[in-house]
Scaffold this motif. Sequence first.
Motif, short mmCIF file in Angstrom:
data_model
loop_
_atom_site.label_atom_id
_atom_site.label_comp_id
_atom_site.label_asym_id
_atom_site.label_seq_id
_atom_site.Cartn_x
_atom_site.Cartn_y
_atom_site.Cartn_z
N ASN A 80 0.81 -1.23 0.00
CA ASN A 80 0.00 0.00 0.00
C ASN A 80 0.84 1.28 0.00
OD1 ASN A 80 -2.98 -0.80 0.28
ND2 ASN A 80 -2.03 -2.05 1.87
N LEU A 81 2.15 1.13 -0.15
CA LEU A 81 3.00 2.31 -0.22
C LEU A 81 2.75 3.07 -1.52
CD1 LEU A 81 6.51 1.13 1.09
CD2 LEU A 81 4.92 2.70 2.20
N SER A 82 2.84 4.38 -1.44
CA SER A 82 2.68 5.20 -2.65
C SER A 82 3.55 6.45 -2.52
CB SER A 82 1.21 5.61 -2.84
OG SER A 82 0.76 6.38 -1.74
N GLY A 83 3.86 7.03 -3.65
CA GLY A 83 4.62 8.27 -3.65
C GLY A 83 6.12 8.11 -3.46
N SER A 85 9.99 7.25 -4.59
CA SER A 85 10.79 7.29 -5.81
C SER A 85 11.15 5.86 -6.18
CB SER A 85 12.07 8.10 -5.58
OG SER A 85 12.95 7.40 -4.70
N PRO A 86 11.41 5.59 -7.46
CA PRO A 86 11.79 4.23 -7.86
C PRO A 86 13.00 3.70 -7.09
CG PRO A 86 11.23 5.51 -9.79
CD PRO A 86 11.23 6.47 -8.62
N ALA A 87 13.96 4.58 -6.78
CA ALA A 87 15.16 4.14 -6.06
C ALA A 87 14.82 3.73 -4.63
CB ALA A 87 16.21 5.24 -6.06
N THR A 88 13.95 4.53 -3.96
CA THR A 88 13.56 4.20 -2.59
C THR A 88 12.76 2.91 -2.55
OG1 THR A 88 13.52 6.54 -1.98
CG2 THR A 88 12.32 5.02 -0.56
N GLU A 89 11.84 2.75 -3.49
CA GLU A 89 11.04 1.52 -3.54
C GLU A 89 11.93 0.31 -3.79
OE1 GLU A 89 7.44 -0.51 -6.18
OE2 GLU A 89 7.71 1.66 -6.19
N LYS A 90 12.91 0.46 -4.66
CA LYS A 90 13.84 -0.62 -4.94
C LYS A 90 14.65 -0.99 -3.70
CE LYS A 90 17.70 -1.85 -8.01
NZ LYS A 90 18.59 -1.36 -9.10
N GLY A 91 15.08 0.06 -2.95
CA GLY A 91 15.83 -0.18 -1.73
C GLY A 91 15.00 -0.90 -0.69
N TYR A 92 13.78 -0.43 -0.46
CA TYR A 92 12.89 -1.07 0.51
C TYR A 92 12.65 -2.54 0.14
CZ TYR A 92 11.55 3.19 3.05
OH TYR A 92 11.56 4.31 3.85
N ARG A 93 12.40 -2.78 -1.14
CA ARG A 93 12.13 -4.14 -1.59
C ARG A 93 13.31 -5.06 -1.27
NH1 ARG A 93 8.33 -5.63 -5.14
NH2 ARG A 93 8.12 -3.49 -5.90
N SER A 94 14.52 -4.55 -1.48
CA SER A 94 15.72 -5.34 -1.21
C SER A 94 15.90 -5.58 0.29
CB SER A 94 16.95 -4.61 -1.77
OG SER A 94 18.14 -5.27 -1.41
N LEU A 236 12.95 8.08 -15.30
CA LEU A 236 12.74 9.52 -15.28
C LEU A 236 11.55 9.85 -14.38
CD1 LEU A 236 13.37 12.37 -16.46
CD2 LEU A 236 11.71 11.84 -18.27
N THR A 237 11.76 10.70 -13.39
CA THR A 237 10.69 11.07 -12.46
C THR A 237 10.50 12.58 -12.49
OG1 THR A 237 12.22 11.25 -10.59
CG2 THR A 237 11.19 9.11 -10.96
N ASP A 238 9.28 13.00 -12.26
CA ASP A 238 8.97 14.43 -12.29
C ASP A 238 9.12 15.06 -10.91
OD1 ASP A 238 8.32 16.82 -13.46
OD2 ASP A 238 6.16 16.54 -13.27
N LYS A 239 10.17 14.68 -10.20
CA LYS A 239 10.49 15.33 -8.93
C LYS A 239 11.94 15.05 -8.59
CE LYS A 239 9.04 11.63 -5.78
NZ LYS A 239 8.19 11.30 -4.59
N THR A 240 12.52 15.92 -7.80
CA THR A 240 13.91 15.76 -7.39
C THR A 240 13.99 14.79 -6.22
OG1 THR A 240 13.76 17.63 -5.87
CG2 THR A 240 14.45 18.11 -8.12
#
Length: 377
Positions: A80-83, A85-94, A236-240
Motif C-alpha cells: 500500500n506504499l505510494s509516492g 521514488s523508484p530508487a527508494t522503492e527498490k531499496g525497501y524491496r531489497s 525519469l521522475t517528475d520530482k527531485t
Amino acid sequence: MSGKVYCHNGSWYVNWWDKVHKKTRKIYHYKGEKIYSKKTAEKLLSVMQSDVENGTFYIEKYVSKGFSDVIPFIDDWFSNLSGLSPATEKGYRSYLKNHIKPFFKKHSQISLPDIQIDILRKFKKELHNKGLSPKMQSNIMFCLHTILDAAWIARRIPAIPPFPKKKEYGLTQQPIKWLPEDRQLAVLNQIPYDHQPIFYFLKYHLRRPAEALALHKEDFSDNVFTIHRSISARVLTDKTKTGEIHSIPCHPDFKPFIDIELDKQKRHRIISPFFFVNPSGRTPGKGYKAETLNRLWNKACKQVGENIRLYAGTKHSSCSQYINEYGLSESDLQVITDHSRLESVRNYAKTEVSKKLKLMSKNVRYLKQPKTKKGDL
C-alpha cells in the motif's frame, strides 16, 4: 472483561470470545510455548485484556503456535506504499526480501508488540555479522523504523520502541573529497568536446548528475533552469530527490557551453526534449545515461592522474571551492545551493592544511625572545 482460564488434561488455556469472527477461541500457547500452569494462562489473559484496553488487540497474534503478525503486516504495508521514488522503492524491496522478512520468519514467535530494543539489537547484530557496512545497517534499521511507525499509526502497537543509537552503528563522518578548481578544470578539459556541456553544467550549477540527466529544454527559460526532474533507479521522475523545485540562474561562464550543445544537436540532426543529448545514445530522445557520464569522467580522471567520483569531482568540488578558494561564507553557499539547512553545507568548509596555515600565519605575533644568561642552553 472477556476471557477465562481453564484446564484440560493437564494443559491450561484461555477461553476467548472472538467478536470479529463470532466464535469462541481456545488458546493453548503463549509466546510459542504450550501452557502448563494456571499462572502462565492468567498472564496470557492479562496480556490479551491489556491489548483490548490499548486498542492493539489482534486475535491472530494468539490463535496458533508460532504465529507472527509481523510478516503479514509488512506485506500489507509495502503493497500500500505510494509516492516513493523508484530508487527508494527498490531499496525497501531489497531490505525486506534479503534482511527484514528472513529475520522475522526465522523468529516466527515474535509479534509486532514483541519488537523491543532487545529484538532490535539482535537484528542489528545479525546485519553486522553479515558483513554489511554501518551505512547499510542504518538504512535497513530505518526501513524497519518506518514499518513500526506505520504499525503505531494503525494502533497495532502501543508505542514505537527505542532503536539503537547512531553511535552503535560505528558511523563516522568522512571528510568530503574535492578538487581545487585548477585540477577540476584539468579533468574537464580531457572530456571530449561534444560531451563537455553537461559536465560544465554540473560544475557551475552545483546540481546532482541525475538532475542534469533529466533536464528538459522546456526547463530553461529567461536564463533560469527549473530543476524539478530527476533519474531514480534509471527511471525519469517528475520530482527531485528531496521533492523540492529549484530555480537556478544560468552561470555566465556556462553560456558558451549552451551554444556548443545546440551546435552539436544541429550537426547530428537530433530533435529531443532533453537539454543535453548523447549523439551515440540509444535511449529515446538520446538522453545521457548515468553510466555514460561516469565512464567519460573516470577516463578523463585517469588521463590526468586523479581518482575521484563524478559527484565529488563536480558538485562537492565546486561547493568546496566557493568557501575554501573564493572566501564565500557558509550562508552564501546555502543560498547558491538551495540547501534547506545550514548544517548541510558545513562539511564544505573543511579547509586544507595549506589554507589553515595561511590563515593562522596572518595572526602570528613575532615576540622578542628573552635574553639568555651566559651558560644557558
